[in-house]
Design an enzyme around this catalytic site. Structure first.
Site, mmCIF file in Angstrom:
data_model
loop_
_atom_site.group_PDB
_atom_site.id
_atom_site.type_symbol
_atom_site.label_atom_id
_atom_site.label_comp_id
_atom_site.label_asym_id
_atom_site.label_seq_id
_atom_site.Cartn_x
_atom_site.Cartn_y
_atom_site.Cartn_z
ATOM 1 N N LEU A 248 0.805 -1.225 0.000
ATOM 2 C CA LEU A 248 0.000 0.000 0.000
ATOM 3 C C LEU A 248 0.837 1.274 0.000
ATOM 4 C CD1 LEU A 248 -2.716 -1.118 2.579
ATOM 5 C CD2 LEU A 248 -2.733 -1.376 0.090
ATOM 6 N N HIS A 249 0.285 2.292 -0.617
ATOM 7 C CA HIS A 249 0.924 3.614 -0.659
ATOM 8 C C HIS A 249 -0.168 4.669 -0.490
ATOM 9 C CE1 HIS A 249 -0.688 3.686 -4.689
ATOM 10 N NE2 HIS A 249 0.023 2.612 -5.022
ATOM 11 N N HIS B 138 -3.515 4.244 -2.322
ATOM 12 C CA HIS B 138 -4.500 3.359 -1.683
ATOM 13 C C HIS B 138 -5.130 4.062 -0.471
ATOM 14 C CE1 HIS B 138 -1.675 0.233 -3.397
ATOM 15 N NE2 HIS B 138 -2.829 -0.176 -3.880
ATOM 16 N N ASP C 54 -5.655 3.247 -12.624
ATOM 17 C CA ASP C 54 -6.052 2.110 -13.455
ATOM 18 C C ASP C 54 -7.344 2.500 -14.157
ATOM 19 O OD1 ASP C 54 -4.078 -0.079 -12.698
ATOM 20 O OD2 ASP C 54 -4.740 0.615 -10.745
ATOM 21 N N GLN D 256 -9.339 -0.232 -15.872
ATOM 22 C CA GLN D 256 -9.922 -1.154 -14.886
ATOM 23 C C GLN D 256 -11.198 -0.548 -14.286
ATOM 24 O OE1 GLN D 256 -7.847 -3.674 -11.755
ATOM 25 N NE2 GLN D 256 -8.248 -1.848 -10.542
ATOM 26 N N LEU E 115 1.716 7.407 -8.068
ATOM 27 C CA LEU E 115 2.025 6.382 -7.071
ATOM 28 C C LEU E 115 1.591 5.020 -7.583
ATOM 29 C CD1 LEU E 115 1.174 7.999 -3.628
ATOM 30 C CD2 LEU E 115 3.290 7.974 -4.895
HETATM 31 O O1 PAF Z 1 -6.195 -2.656 -8.794
HETATM 32 C C1 PAF Z 1 -5.844 -3.651 -8.134
HETATM 33 O O2 PAF Z 1 -5.038 -3.556 -7.204
HETATM 34 C C2 PAF Z 1 -6.411 -5.008 -8.500
HETATM 35 O O3 PAF Z 1 -6.565 -5.126 -9.872
HETATM 36 C C3 PAF Z 1 -7.712 -5.346 -7.759
HETATM 37 C C4 PAF Z 1 -8.830 -4.395 -8.149
HETATM 38 C C5 PAF Z 1 -7.493 -5.251 -6.259
HETATM 39 C C6 PAF Z 1 -8.156 -6.759 -8.100
HETATM 40 O O4 PAF Z 1 -7.191 -7.694 -7.725
#
Ligand code: PAF
Length: 282
Positions: A33-34, A37, A150, A153, A184
């Site tokens: 984590l950073h 997050h 992301d 995503q 980050l």
């Molecule tokens: O973005 C991430 O860290 C990952 O793709 C996630 C959403 C936790 C799924 O493993």
């Protein structure tokens, strides 16, 4: 802050809290984590009665075994950071709990998943969908938090919950950068001091491209960014796409309300991603 590893314990705790009428916010992570997050965690804490964070390096979303093995794992440091950020529950799932048997499900993620990361990391988003549908079905959160770093995503997760009718509100949060502009990322831990210096060229170039859009076409900006970043020692662009922020399909001109430039760059062996949003008339 309570720490869990077993699914049964985490669901029992969440059932109890839900029965008390508490809202549940969830931050899915792969640990290491950073501050990026932690910005999600802080927003989650502010917007929900209970904030639960998980840290699980999901094997099914890695299409490169070495990348999976080298992904940083910093469980103790993660727990300390989460405590400091105000998380209520932390869950470190085991692989056998999440995948008691191999997950063979294939998700329909549509055209959003066919471009950029989808093209260069085949199977990656299917793996993300596999783990998130499992995590969502266990945690049953009211809201779940994802970073805009992301970018693709986040778009796919929004589409996935809509398409599969998963009752969770997806909340996107802005990219967090170091003071010098570097986005980050847990992968930054793998950069040497020298590589980190070179990696700065990525965000610097993206920011500079905001000015270039006044005088260049989309294609010219695209080529300019790729050339600039590639001219930095140790950096190699995998792709840079200028796309519609909602459909993620490439745009041909700037006559679009929402445009995003997404880049992926190898810095030595470390694969870094970043993005920038282009607004008309800037
Ligand atoms: O973005 C991430 O860290 C990952 O793709 C996630 C959403 C936790 C799924 O493993």
């Amino acid at each position: 802050m309570k720490v869990f590893d077993k699914i049964a314990d985490v669901t029992a705790e969440l059932d109890r809290l839900r029965a008390e009428g508490k809202t549940i916010g969830f931050v899915p992570t792969m640990g290491a984590l950073h501050e990026g997050h932690l910005s999600l965690v802080k927003k989650c804490v502010a917007e929900n009665d209970v904030c639960i964070v998980d840290a699980f390096v999901n094997p099914t979303q890695f299409n490169n075994k070495e990348d999976y093995e080298k992904y940083p794992r910093t469980v103790d440091a993660d727990a300390k950071l989460l405590e400091g950020a105000g998380a209520n529950l932390v869950w470190f799932p085991t692989e056998s709990d999440i995948y008691p048997e191999p997950d063979t499900r294939v998700f329909e993620l549509g055209p959003l998943a066919e471009v950029m990361e989808g093209k260069y990391r085949p199977g990656h988003f299917n793996g993300v969908a596999q783990v998130l549908t499992r995590l969502f079905s266990i945690v049953k959160p009211d809201r779940a938090y994802f970073g805009e770093k992301d970018f693709q995503q986040l778009a796919i997760v929004r589409e996935m919950v809509k398409h599969y009718n998963i009752p969770v509100q997806i909340v996107g949060c802005p990219i967090v950068r170091e003071a010098d502009g570097l986005a980050l990322s847990s992968r930054n831990m793998r950069l040497s001091a020298e590589q980190r210096q070179h990696a700065l060229r990525i965000s610097k170039t993206l920011f500079a491209s905001l000015d270039k859009m006044k005088e260049m076409s989309v294609e010219e900006v695209k080529q300019w960014v790729i050339k600039e970043v590639n001219s930095e020692p140790g950096l190699e662009v995998e792709y840079f796409e200028i796309s519609d922020s909602l459909t993620l399909q490439p745009v041909e001109n700037w006559n679009n309300e929402n445009i995003v430039g997404c880049i992926t760059v190898y810095c030595g062996e470390v694969r870094l991603i970043d993005n920038i949003q282009y607004k008309k008339n800037i």
